[in-house]
Design an enzyme around this catalytic site. Structure first.
Site, PDB file in Angstrom:
ATOM      1  N   CYS A 132       0.809  -1.229   0.000  1.00 60.25           N
ATOM      2  CA  CYS A 132       0.000   0.000   0.000  1.00 60.25           C
ATOM      3  C   CYS A 132       0.840   1.276   0.000  1.00 60.25           C
ATOM      4  CB  CYS A 132      -0.942  -0.002   1.213  1.00 60.25           C
ATOM      5  SG  CYS A 132      -0.239  -0.724   2.712  1.00 60.25           S
ATOM      6  N   HIS A 252      -2.840   6.167   4.415  1.00 58.58           N
ATOM      7  CA  HIS A 252      -1.444   6.396   4.785  1.00 58.58           C
ATOM      8  C   HIS A 252      -1.043   7.785   4.279  1.00 58.58           C
ATOM      9  CE1 HIS A 252      -1.373   2.308   5.888  1.00 58.58           C
ATOM     10  NE2 HIS A 252      -0.794   1.771   4.829  1.00 58.58           N
TER      11      HIS A 252
HETATM   12  O1  L14 Z   1       2.805  -6.025   2.389  1.00 58.54           O
HETATM   13  O2  L14 Z   1       0.782  -3.951   8.632  1.00 58.54           O
HETATM   14  O3  L14 Z   1       0.818  -5.830   1.609  1.00 58.54           O
HETATM   15  O4  L14 Z   1       0.018  -2.239   7.566  1.00 58.54           O
HETATM   16  C1  L14 Z   1       0.641  -4.059   3.894  1.00 58.54           C
HETATM   17  C2  L14 Z   1       0.094  -3.601   5.213  1.00 58.54           C
HETATM   18  C3  L14 Z   1       1.919  -5.870   5.040  1.00 58.54           C
HETATM   19  C4  L14 Z   1       1.395  -5.366   6.365  1.00 58.54           C
HETATM   20  C5  L14 Z   1       1.603  -5.809   2.556  1.00 58.54           C
HETATM   21  C6  L14 Z   1       0.570  -3.328   7.585  1.00 58.54           C
HETATM   22  C7  L14 Z   1       1.022  -5.506   3.907  1.00 58.54           C
HETATM   23  C8  L14 Z   1       1.071  -3.895   6.285  1.00 58.54           C
END
Ligand code: L14
Length: 348
Positions: A132, A252
């Protein structure tokens, strides 16, 4: 698929934070679905979910679940993807995988459609949806790279708890209530579910997202670094990241520093390149206090950019503030966009 009835779409991880958004997005964007199969782990199987006014029962995902499926959207965690993605492909599906399981594999395209859509063609059944935080950053970097060249990227993130799933969302709300009631805070999920130690997220900031690597960076930071190079087709681009979790639910935010190649680039030129780029909305007017915030971006598909400034010491350096809904452009919407592109371009 037959033109009349639409595609057979499977959503794996249908009960999760991203899976729920995938279903909302498929509905909202009126994706041409002929048949919908909702899948999950054994634990969540049996759940009833409404889609387009019809109730579906979530089934436990097995290799045979993918028989006849055209497009499978995976978002049930890396280990589930590793166990089932190749099986799904064997059964004839094209998988859009929203986990980190295959992102850095050479034969798996890693796609942000506004940035590198053409890479989808090289797929061998699996296409990866980037992290993300990576998605929203590269969406903003791409027009800058195209217009002025890119020499270096430094980023610090301010990330919402929903990236870590529904349990993390609950943890923030429980802790917030407890904090305001003067009670002790119970921490069981964040920073990373299953890690030895947990810290409260309410009224706090945690400089750990995902597990630590041997080099002192977290896996989230290394994902941003490696995925950015892959998506922008620049293996030697210097990128460094610091990823921080903050106590809000959605979107984010990122403070991004870039150095461009060209001399004599000004703020207006960067703003113009950004405002003309697909999927980007420029919200940048300090005189009227206009800049994007996570609350404003929540529920929207775009990537919002503001606070474009020239560095005071490095003439080719610029600072930007990049905000986007982590579950939409950061996950569900980007995956559905990839699926739309597969259809539109006949790349299934
Ligand atoms: O790699 O804890 O797609 O916010 C993205 C969100 C891993 C965990 C990924 C989190 C995830 C992350």
């Amino acid at each position: 698929m037959s033109e009349v009835t639409g595609y057979h779409v499977a959503v794996l991880g249908a009960t999760g934070a991203v899976g729920q958004k995938m279903l909302e997005t498929l509905e909202q964007k009126q994706f041409p679905i002929g048949k919908l199969t909702l899948l999950s782990s054994k634990r969540s199987a049996g759940t009833n979910i409404k889609f387009n006014d019809q109730v579906y029962t979530v089934e436990e995902a097995k290799p045979e679940s993918f028989e006849g499926v055209d497009i499978a959207l995976f978002s049930a965690g890396g280990s589930v993807s590793k166990a089932l993605a190749h099986e799904a492909v064997k059964h004839g599906a094209v998988v859009v995988d929203n986990t980190s399981a295959f992102r850095m594999n050479k034969d798996v395209p890693l796609i942000v459609p506004e940035v590198n859509e053409a890479d989808i063609q090289k797929h061998n059944g699996i296409i990866a949806n980037p992290n993300c935080s990576t998605i929203q950053m590269v969406a903003a970097l791409k027009p800058i790279k195209d217009a002025f060249g890119l020499k270096r990227v430094l980023v610090s993130t301010y990330q919402a708890v929903s990236g870590a799933g529904n349990q993390a969302v609950e943890e923030l709300s429980d802790q917030s209530q407890a904090f305001l009631n003067g009670e002790d805070l119970e921490a069981n999920i964040l920073p990373v579910k299953g890690e030895k130690k947990h810290y409260p997220i309410a009224f706090n900031a945690l400089p750990q997202i995902d597990v630590f690597q041997d080099n002192g960076y977290t896996f989230e930071e290394m994902k941003m670094i490696n995925e950015t190079k892959k998506i922008l087709h620049d293996d030697v681009l210097p990128v460094a990241a610091t990823c921080v979790r903050l106590p809000f639910f959605t979107s984010h935010a990122e403070s991004v520093y870039v150095e461009v190649e060209d001399e004599n680039v000004n703020v207006e030129a960067i703003q113009k390149a950004l405002s003309e780029a697909p999927g980007i909305v420029l919200e940048d007017d300090p005189s009227n206090q206009i800049y994007p915030t996570p609350l404003d971006a929540a529920g929207k598909s775009d990537v919002f950019v503001g606070r474009v400034r020239k560095d005071l010491d490095q003439p080719k350096g610029f600072h930007l503030w990049v905000v986007s809904d982590n579950l939409l452009k950061g996950a569900a919407w980007n995956s559905v966009q990839i699926a739309e592109s597969l259809i539109k371009n006949n790349w299934l």
